[in-house]
Motif scaffolding. Structure first.
Motif, PDB file in Angstrom:
ATOM      1  N   ARG A  52       0.812  -1.220   0.000  1.00  0.00           N
ATOM      2  CA  ARG A  52       0.000   0.000   0.000  1.00  0.00           C
ATOM      3  C   ARG A  52       0.844   1.268   0.000  1.00  0.00           C
ATOM      4  NH1 ARG A  52      -4.411  -2.895   3.986  1.00  0.00           N
ATOM      5  NH2 ARG A  52      -5.728  -3.689   2.290  1.00  0.00           N
ATOM      6  N   THR A  53       2.100   1.139  -0.381  1.00  0.00           N
ATOM      7  CA  THR A  53       3.006   2.288  -0.411  1.00  0.00           C
ATOM      8  C   THR A  53       3.516   2.527  -1.825  1.00  0.00           C
ATOM      9  OG1 THR A  53       3.719   1.794   1.849  1.00  0.00           O
ATOM     10  CG2 THR A  53       5.082   3.310   0.585  1.00  0.00           C
ATOM     11  N   HIS A 115      -3.227   1.687  -6.592  1.00  0.00           N
ATOM     12  CA  HIS A 115      -4.036   1.220  -5.461  1.00  0.00           C
ATOM     13  C   HIS A 115      -5.527   1.260  -5.803  1.00  0.00           C
ATOM     14  CE1 HIS A 115      -0.285   1.270  -3.296  1.00  0.00           C
ATOM     15  NE2 HIS A 115      -0.093   2.497  -3.745  1.00  0.00           N
ATOM     16  N   TYR A 116      -5.934   2.217  -6.625  1.00  0.00           N
ATOM     17  CA  TYR A 116      -7.302   2.188  -7.150  1.00  0.00           C
ATOM     18  C   TYR A 116      -7.511   0.881  -7.931  1.00  0.00           C
ATOM     19  CZ  TYR A 116      -7.501   7.352  -6.497  1.00  0.00           C
ATOM     20  OH  TYR A 116      -7.497   8.622  -5.988  1.00  0.00           O
ATOM     21  N   PHE A 120     -10.173  -2.407  -6.891  1.00  0.00           N
ATOM     22  CA  PHE A 120     -11.273  -2.893  -7.728  1.00  0.00           C
ATOM     23  C   PHE A 120     -10.888  -4.118  -8.550  1.00  0.00           C
ATOM     24  CE2 PHE A 120     -12.856   1.394  -6.930  1.00  0.00           C
ATOM     25  CZ  PHE A 120     -14.205   1.147  -6.704  1.00  0.00           C
ATOM     26  N   GLY A 121      -9.610  -4.407  -8.611  1.00  0.00           N
ATOM     27  CA  GLY A 121      -9.169  -5.559  -9.381  1.00  0.00           C
ATOM     28  C   GLY A 121      -9.157  -5.328 -10.871  1.00  0.00           C
ATOM     29  N   ILE A 217      -9.093   4.342   1.269  1.00  0.00           N
ATOM     30  CA  ILE A 217      -7.890   4.531   0.452  1.00  0.00           C
ATOM     31  C   ILE A 217      -7.313   5.928   0.636  1.00  0.00           C
ATOM     32  CG2 ILE A 217      -8.856   5.434  -1.730  1.00  0.00           C
ATOM     33  CD1 ILE A 217      -7.106   3.179  -3.081  1.00  0.00           C
ATOM     34  N   ALA A 218      -8.148   6.901   0.968  1.00  0.00           N
ATOM     35  CA  ALA A 218      -7.656   8.268   1.178  1.00  0.00           C
ATOM     36  C   ALA A 218      -7.098   8.469   2.582  1.00  0.00           C
ATOM     37  CB  ALA A 218      -8.771   9.283   0.907  1.00  0.00           C
ATOM     38  N   SER A 219      -7.269   7.474   3.451  1.00  0.00           N
ATOM     39  CA  SER A 219      -6.654   7.514   4.781  1.00  0.00           C
ATOM     40  C   SER A 219      -5.170   7.229   4.573  1.00  0.00           C
ATOM     41  CB  SER A 219      -7.308   6.468   5.691  1.00  0.00           C
ATOM     42  OG  SER A 219      -6.693   6.446   6.955  1.00  0.00           O
ATOM     43  N   HIS A 220      -4.355   8.242   4.593  1.00  0.00           N
ATOM     44  CA  HIS A 220      -2.999   8.124   4.081  1.00  0.00           C
ATOM     45  C   HIS A 220      -1.968   8.795   4.982  1.00  0.00           C
ATOM     46  CE1 HIS A 220      -3.800  12.293   2.971  1.00  0.00           C
ATOM     47  NE2 HIS A 220      -2.498  12.438   2.845  1.00  0.00           N
TER      48      HIS A 220
END
Length: 800
Positions: A52-53, A115-116, A120-121, A217-220
């Protein structure tokens, strides 16, 4: 032609003006010369992706001025006063902000893009030719102007910090006073735009998915020095959704997963918990991925979305009672490491700093991690080693102070070693009470004051001790602007070693035995006031380091063969009768993903399983085993097959007309003729063959559009209006004529009340006045509609 509609999506609250004075756009761009719009293929972005980085190495960004790039908002977004366009590989940003800010936001979005896709794959079809549109204005008022230009009849909701419009699939944002939120809002809103670009809209998913995934996802955290972004952070300080989730959980009588899913009320903290719960376990992760793709394929809308999503959820997660028990356990085990007691704290990497305010009290940010928790703890990169910081143990604590050069002799910065937290204080952190008094918490405050002296204050004994920094330390601090404070407990008291450059100073502060024994170096409070210095805490339990991988992957366990794992999971679920015991085997393999050293063995075992399963299954398993997906998509009006082959082997697709295409691993756009109503095909892969058919007739749809065609004799006009993707839509369509010279008292020639359903198309052919009367003027077709509660205005004009 500008044809507009929208369904509003309210997002974040509490947004004010940007912190720094905004310069006029013309002044900012005076040295800029607009370049021709490069295609996405002509632009490069180089990012290291490890779980996630994302770490940015290189990015191409081009200023294109007033040229409107081709995006998924094509024909539904226009230019605005003072705004200009910039493009990167996957995004087009319309903004009136400075170049520095524009570049920051495009960098953040490109770092978010992998990451988007992972979440969603899949990536949007045609992303190699179209970009995702983003609008970021300098204020709420300026964003409202841009939205009015794009045909909306209002700006961003009063309670929102940004909004993504269903009609044109563009996110509209403006900066708050919080720098963390300025980054958060563009990642969040663009997540919605990405979601909509996948199949035209996002209304196929319930609230907890659309908002929960965007908030998650915006929790960053973001390190501006390394240009490193970590998304999906569970345990952080600013905008702490873990704390919010606990409060909402207890305020709403500890709702079940099902109750949260059924609740139309937006509860960000609870949605945040659900998304993290589903994605933090290797098996739940696979079920959730399967659920998302299945729900998108069903494509429900309006009132059907929630019941369809609910039914599919229970169908996908077969053991629902266990899921509910595990969810309750997950939430009840949550223990936020961070709690902002007071102050406008910001985060840069692993460091924290204060925005300026007029508070006279010390600002306080508590850090109390629970390292035996079952959820992620301090799940962002730990601070890098530093010469001024000693090695850390359970019985020590260090902090690096980085001073603003202009503020060396201003304010106070430091920390408190927490020795006692009141019952009220603990209850507030756990979300069990609305109000709490934190003044009774006890700590040993260690503060650098005026950049020249170090103070130690024991709040439980009301005792204070101070020392001056040595001249050599002060001189080094002036040169480096950095000071390391290294603490250890000794039998005689609290030992502090002060380091700056090559200078150091050791001091022993005497404390009572009961105070010394109460110190827990993993329980601290960051403190400060009247400055913008940064404090970076070095905690023994904060050990996360971004791994160096041979292959980039956004998989949270760094598993490079994530696509293989998902294919195996789908095969086991769909053919469980033919593959007895497959899930137990998969559980054992996937549970080992946490150990990167075991990944080669897991990949080898999964390949063996898939080969074994293929020998037991028939041709009907081709698409499941290979993971190959074929979807009808449109490039403008031109249809094509969007083919995705996630396997490691090539496939072949043969159309009925004899045309064959090789499907190498990856994505492909296969051209189709718009004249065809149906396309029969056959796919071959690894000795398996499967036929199929794609229907083209009446499949092209792009939401609300107004189209008008005037007959040559000007006596008749044909008006076409298409409905939205979702929601109740009604309003009025009218035809007006205004001459150039003779004033008209009754310009309306025809009008009609209209109600239109999702995916519906309506046509009218009103008879106009005699042809000779419609000359030397403008004929307008106007539709004023309320689309799912949102007023819009669409206009078609003819100069006669």
């Amino acid at each position: 032609m500008l044809c507009l509609s929208l369904i509003a999506l309210a997002l974040l609250s509490g947004c004010q003006s940007i912190e720094k004075p905004h310069q006029e756009p013309r002044a900012q761009l005076s040295q800029q010369r607009a370049q021709a719009i490069p295609s996405p293929a002509q632009m490069r972005v180089d990012i290291d992706v490890a779980g996630r980085t994302s770490t940015l190495n290189h990015i191409d960004i081009t200023y294109v001025g007033k040229q409107i790039p081709r995006t998924y908002s094509e024909g539904k977004i226009t230019n605005s006063r003072g705004y200009n366009w910039w493009v990167s590989k996957h995004f087009a940003l319309k903004s009136d902000l400075s170049e520095e800010k524009v570049r920051l936001y495009l960098e953040l979005l490109e770092m978010s893009y992998p990451h988007y896709v992972e979440l969603f794959g899949m990536a949007p079809a045609n992303i190699e030719h179209q970009r995702i549109a983003v609008v970021y204005g300098s204020s709420r008022e300026r964003v409202r102007e841009a939205m009015l230009d794009d045909g909306f009849l209002r700006g961003v909701h009063k309670t929102a910090g940004g909004e993504t419009m269903y009609y044109n699939r563009a996110g509209y944002s403006f900066p708050s006073h919080r720098q963390h939120h300025q980054r958060y809002i563009v990642i969040h809103e663009t997540m919605h735009a990405f979601h909509m670009a996948l199949n035209g809209h996002s209304t196929w998913a319930p609230n907890w998915i659309t908002e929960g995934m965007a908030d998650a996802i915006a929790s960053h955290t973001y390190d501006s020095n390394k240009k490193q972004l970590r998304v999906m952070v569970f345990d952080r300080a600013p905008m702490n959704y873990q704390s919010l989730g606990l409060a909402q959980y207890h305020q709403n009588a500890q709702p079940s997963f099902e109750q949260i899913n059924d609740d139309p009320q937006l509860r960000r903290g609870l949605n945040f918990f659900i998304v993290h719960f589903l994605l933090n376990d290797p098996i739940r992760y696979q079920y959730f991925k399967r659920y998302l793709s299945s729900l998108m394929a069903l494509n429900p809308d309006s009132e059907a979305t929630l019941p369809t999503a609910n039914a599919l959820l229970k169908e996908t997660f077969a053991d629902w009672p266990k899921l509910e028990r595990d969810f309750a356990k997950f939430v009840n085990s949550a223990h936020p490491s961070f709690y902002i007691v007071r102050g406008p704290w910001e985060q840069n990497g692993a460091g924290y700093w204060l925005r300026s305010n007029d508070q006279k009290q010390l600002q306080r940010l508590d850090i109390t991690p629970k390292h035996n928790a079952t959820h992620p703890v301090l799940d962002y990169p730990a601070p890098a080693p530093h010469p001024a910081i000693n090695p850390i143990s359970k019985e020590s604590f260090s902090a690096l102070l980085t001073l603003q050069p202009e503020q060396h002799t201003r304010g106070e910065i430091g920390f408190g070693l927490l020795t006692k937290l009141t019952t009220d204080s603990l209850a507030k952190r756990a979300g069990l009470t609305d109000k709490a008094e934190f003044k009774q918490d006890q700590m040993i405050k260690v503060l650098l004051k005026d950049g020249t002296r170090l103070s130690v204050y024991n709040t439980s004994k009301w005792t204070s001790q101070e020392i001056a920094l040595k001249p050599t330390v002060l001189q080094s601090l002036k040169q480096t602007s950095q000071l390391g404070l290294n603490l250890q407990r000794t039998p005689a008291g609290l030992a502090i070693e002060i380091k700056s450059g090559n200078s150091q100073q050791s001091v022993l502060f005497k404390l009572e035995d009961d105070t010394l024994s109460a110190i827990n170096f993993q329980q601290v409070a960051l403190l400060g006031r009247n400055m913008n210095h940064t404090i970076t805490p070095y905690l023994f339990g904060h050990t996360y380091k971004v791994p160096e991988l041979n292959n980039d992957t956004a998989n949270p366990w760094y598993f490079a063969n994530a696509a293989l794992a998902h294919r195996a999971f789908n095969a086991c679920v769909e053919f469980s009768a033919q593959l007895p015991g497959c899930m137990a085997t998969l559980r054992d393999q996937l549970a080992q993903q946490a150990s990167v050293t075991k990944h080669p063995a897991i990949s080898k075992n999964l390949h063996s399983l898939m080969q074994d399963w293929q020998s037991k299954l028939s041709d009907t398993a081709l698409f499941t085993l290979s993971g190959i997906e074929l979807k009808l998509r449109f490039d403008g009006q031109t249809p094509f097959i969007f083919a995705h082959n996630p396997s490691e082997q090539a496939a072949e697709i043969t159309l009925r007309n004899g045309t064959s295409y090789s499907l190498l691993p990856g994505t492909h756009n296969l051209p189709l003729s718009a004249k065809q109503s149906k396309v029969d095909y056959s796919v071959s892969w690894q000795g398996l063959t499967q036929p199929g058919q794609i229907t083209l007739e009446n499949q092209h749809f792009d939401g609300v559009y107004l189209n008008a065609q005037l007959h040559r004799d000007k006596s008749d006009i044909e008006i076409t209006l298409t409905g939205p993707y979702s929601g109740d839509t009604h309003g009025k369509v009218s035809v007006q004529f205004l001459p150039y010279q003779t004033p008209e008292t009754q310009p309306t020639l025809w009008e009609q009340d209209v109600t239109i359903a999702p995916y519906e198309k309506k046509r009218w052919q009103p008879r106009l006045n005699e042809a000779g009367n419609l000359e030397n003027g403008v004929l307008k077709v106007i539709a004023v509609l309320d689309v799912d509660g949102e007023p819009i205005r669409l206009v078609e004009r003819f100069k006669l």
